[in-house]
Design a protein around this motif. Structure first.
Motif, PDB file in Angstrom:
ATOM      1  N   UNK A   1       0.850  -1.186   0.000  1.00  0.00           N
ATOM      2  CA  UNK A   1       0.000   0.000   0.000  1.00  0.00           C
ATOM      3  C   UNK A   1       0.892   1.245   0.000  1.00  0.00           C
ATOM      4  N   UNK A   2       0.426   2.302  -0.648  1.00  0.00           N
ATOM      5  CA  UNK A   2       1.193   3.544  -0.734  1.00  0.00           C
ATOM      6  C   UNK A   2       0.489   4.656   0.035  1.00  0.00           C
ATOM      7  N   UNK A   3       1.261   5.422   0.805  1.00  0.00           N
ATOM      8  CA  UNK A   3       0.694   6.552   1.548  1.00  0.00           C
ATOM      9  C   UNK A   3       0.629   7.784   0.663  1.00  0.00           C
ATOM     10  N   UNK A   4      -0.492   8.484   0.732  1.00  0.00           N
ATOM     11  CA  UNK A   4      -0.680   9.743   0.022  1.00  0.00           C
ATOM     12  C   UNK A   4      -0.795  10.835   1.071  1.00  0.00           C
ATOM     13  N   UNK A   5       0.271  11.586   1.270  1.00  0.00           N
ATOM     14  CA  UNK A   5       0.306  12.567   2.346  1.00  0.00           C
ATOM     15  C   UNK A   5       0.955  13.849   1.831  1.00  0.00           C
ATOM     16  N   UNK A   6       0.131  14.881   1.622  1.00  0.00           N
ATOM     17  CA  UNK A   6       0.654  16.139   1.089  1.00  0.00           C
ATOM     18  C   UNK A   6       1.448  16.915   2.129  1.00  0.00           C
ATOM     19  N   UNK A   7       1.282  16.598   3.398  1.00  0.00           N
ATOM     20  CA  UNK A   7       2.041  17.283   4.442  1.00  0.00           C
ATOM     21  C   UNK A   7       3.462  16.735   4.504  1.00  0.00           C
TER      22      UNK A   7
ATOM     23  N   UNK B   1       2.936   9.696  -7.317  1.00  0.00           N
ATOM     24  CA  UNK B   1       2.869   8.390  -6.667  1.00  0.00           C
ATOM     25  C   UNK B   1       1.578   7.666  -7.043  1.00  0.00           C
ATOM     26  N   UNK B   2       0.457   8.365  -6.967  1.00  0.00           N
ATOM     27  CA  UNK B   2      -0.819   7.729  -7.281  1.00  0.00           C
ATOM     28  C   UNK B   2      -0.860   7.276  -8.739  1.00  0.00           C
ATOM     29  N   UNK B   3      -0.539   8.151  -9.653  1.00  0.00           N
ATOM     30  CA  UNK B   3      -0.708   7.811 -11.070  1.00  0.00           C
ATOM     31  C   UNK B   3       0.263   6.719 -11.506  1.00  0.00           C
ATOM     32  N   UNK B   4       1.458   6.712 -10.945  1.00  0.00           N
ATOM     33  CA  UNK B   4       2.418   5.672 -11.305  1.00  0.00           C
ATOM     34  C   UNK B   4       1.960   4.295 -10.830  1.00  0.00           C
ATOM     35  N   UNK B   5       1.566   4.191  -9.570  1.00  0.00           N
ATOM     36  CA  UNK B   5       1.217   2.882  -9.025  1.00  0.00           C
ATOM     37  C   UNK B   5      -0.174   2.425  -9.443  1.00  0.00           C
ATOM     38  N   UNK B   6      -1.113   3.352  -9.603  1.00  0.00           N
ATOM     39  CA  UNK B   6      -2.465   2.954 -10.001  1.00  0.00           C
ATOM     40  C   UNK B   6      -2.477   2.348 -11.393  1.00  0.00           C
TER      41      UNK B   6
ATOM     42  N   UNK C   1       7.493   8.743 -11.981  1.00  0.00           N
ATOM     43  CA  UNK C   1       8.587   8.889 -11.031  1.00  0.00           C
ATOM     44  C   UNK C   1       9.871   8.503 -11.760  1.00  0.00           C
ATOM     45  N   UNK C   2      10.717   9.467 -12.101  1.00  0.00           N
ATOM     46  CA  UNK C   2      11.910   9.152 -12.898  1.00  0.00           C
ATOM     47  C   UNK C   2      12.868   8.262 -12.136  1.00  0.00           C
ATOM     48  N   UNK C   3      13.543   7.361 -12.842  1.00  0.00           N
ATOM     49  CA  UNK C   3      14.539   6.523 -12.160  1.00  0.00           C
ATOM     50  C   UNK C   3      15.680   7.374 -11.633  1.00  0.00           C
TER      51      UNK C   3
END
Length: 474
Positions: A55-61, A71-76, A255-257
């Motif tokens: 699972x990936x955390x989405x935290x703008x703070x 993060x969302x668009x890459x993993x989704x 997310x660039x390598x």
């Protein structure tokens, strides 16, 4: 597209609904990527247990709006379906002051003049839903409601029109009569009821002083997940939900390598006592060339061979203090390695392990590694919240004067203050200092109560691994 599961407040059953949906999707043979809004470590463990995917955390703070989108668009796009579990209530976030923090990437979301200001929504589930342009399913605890459910639903739908409420899930419904009253109240709103969960006393996940008990400590979890999957299969309107959950199309990786450095072996403490890690942090270490070697301070006699750095995440060392104390070989090996200059990061529970002792909730003292000249003492007071920390000295991963953002969540305290301290810490949303903290007694050691996500702070793992390379080859 993906779907956001939000609650009208904390404790309404977001996690139960999320796990039921994930379990049902998994049983259907669908690959599903889950996400969690906020800094939490434990809910993502349950997601991963169900889906088999981190699972990936989405935290703008802790990171930034740009990183959350990436993060969302890459993993989704790697899966057929995507599901996001929210945090607290839909609009619960941090204050307006944090949005305008000078010198950061935290840019305020401009509210059109036709919308009311939502001053506490930054970092909230609503913020993430707006940012990613995703529909929200609102979970409502109906155990003490009938007609008033309509007022709650209407209020949440009306407060911020940028948040698209796709429907509601009615949780803890008591009877057919109760359900009929709820449906009658909601009918004028023309808001779809996407799920109905009855009061299920046999589906409980135990908790303790920091929230849910982690998955590794629950031998009966498989049976609980099976019951949740049954709920998922029978209690939701899948004809409406599936189109919302399905991810359409593929996008290039956003997310660039990273350019890899010299390969190094890093020992990651991971067992029942230490298991609070952001998967993105581990991924960044690997992308930078690290070989991650997992080991157990509870079970293993010593460190893995040929490691050049140590990473101790958070967890529950206080729960397993006796077993940690009894494994003297591991404690002595860790102490020798750190005193010899092996680069070491220790967060929260990891910091406690490096102290001289842990005093548990019963007042019993247990010997720990002994690198830090202090004692971690458990207490009833919870320290919780986002932090803005200013480095007062150079350490393994930060330079003096640098500002880092993190999160604290613990019921322990150290009986002495570091001298000199590593950080002066502030609440994220104001100038109020929370005191001095963090230990950097050795140039190769960084120990702090503050959990950090490195998504927008990649210089931290880079500096860490550079130090590990020097330790290896000198």
């Amino acid at each position: 597209m993906a779907l956001v599961i939000a609650g009208e407040r904390s404790g309404v059953g977001k996690t139960t609904v999320t796990l039921a949906l994930l379990a049902s999707l998994y049983q259907r043979g669908l690959q599903v990527q889950s996400f969690k809004v906020g800094p939490d470590y434990i809910d993502p463990m349950f997601h991963q247990h169900v889906t088999g995917r981190a699972c990936r955390n989405l935290d703008t703070v802790l990171t930034s709006e740009a990183y959350v989108e990436q993060c969302f668009r890459y993993h989704a796009q790697l899966c057929e379906s995507a599901l996001i579990e929210g945090v607290m209530g839909l609009f619960d976030g941090v204050g307006e002051r944090a949005q305008a923090e000078e010198g950061t990437k935290r840019i305020p979301l401009v509210s059109p003049s036709s919308y009311p200001p939502i001053p506490l929504s930054f970092g909230s589930t609503a913020h993430i839903a707006r940012l990613l342009d995703l529909p929200v399913v609102l979970v409502i605890d109906c155990s003490r409601l009938s007609g008033s459910v309509a007022a709650i639903a209407h209020g949440y739908c009306s407060l911020d029109k940028r948040v698209k409420i796709a429907g509601v899930v009615l949780n803890r419904v008591g009877s057919d009569r109760h359900l009929s009253l709820l449906k009658d109240a909601l009918e004028p709103l023309q808001l779809p009821i996407l799920g109905v969960l009855r009061r299920e006393d046999n589906i409980t996940i135990p908790d303790r002083h920091l929230g849910l008990v982690p998955t590794a400590e629950l031998p009966q979890l498989r049976a609980v997940i099976d019951r949740l999957a049954h709920l998922g299969n029978t209690c939701f309107d899948w004809e409406r939900l599936l189109p919302l959950l399905q991810v359409s199309g593929k996008t290039p990786p956003l997310i660039p390598p990273l350019a890899k450095g010299r390969e190094v072996r890093i020992a990651i403490a991971r067992d029942r006592a230490f298991n609070f890690y952001y998967q993105d942090n581990l991924d960044l270490l690997q992308q930078l060339g690290a070989e991650l070697v997992f080991w157990s301070p509870l079970e293993d006699a010593g460190l893995p061979e040929d490691v050049q750095g140590l990473y101790f995440g958070g967890g529950f060392p206080e729960v397993f203090a006796q077993q940690l104390a009894e494994n003297a070989n591991a404690r002595n090996t860790v102490k020798t390695a750190i005193l010899s200059g092996m680069p070491t990061i220790a967060e929260c529970g990891g910091l406690m392990y490096l102290c001289e002792q842990i005093v548990d909730f019963e007042g019993k003292s247990w010997s720990m590694v002994g690198v830090l000249p202090t004692i971690a003492e458990m207490g009833g007071r919870l320290t919780l919240g986002y932090r803005r920390a200013v480095a007062l000295q150079d350490s393994l991963v930060v330079r003096a004067g640098a500002t880092v953002y993190g999160h604290e969540f613990h019921r322990s305290r150290l009986i002495s203050t570091p001298n000199p301290p590593l950080f002066q810490s502030y609440r994220y949303d104001c100038e109020k200092s929370t005191g001095y903290e963090g230990w950097s007694l050795l140039p190769s050691l960084h120990a702090s109560y503050i959990h950090q996500h490195w998504g927008e702070s990649r210089e931290i793992p880079q500096r860490f691994l550079e130090s590990c390379c020097v330790f290896k080859f000198t």
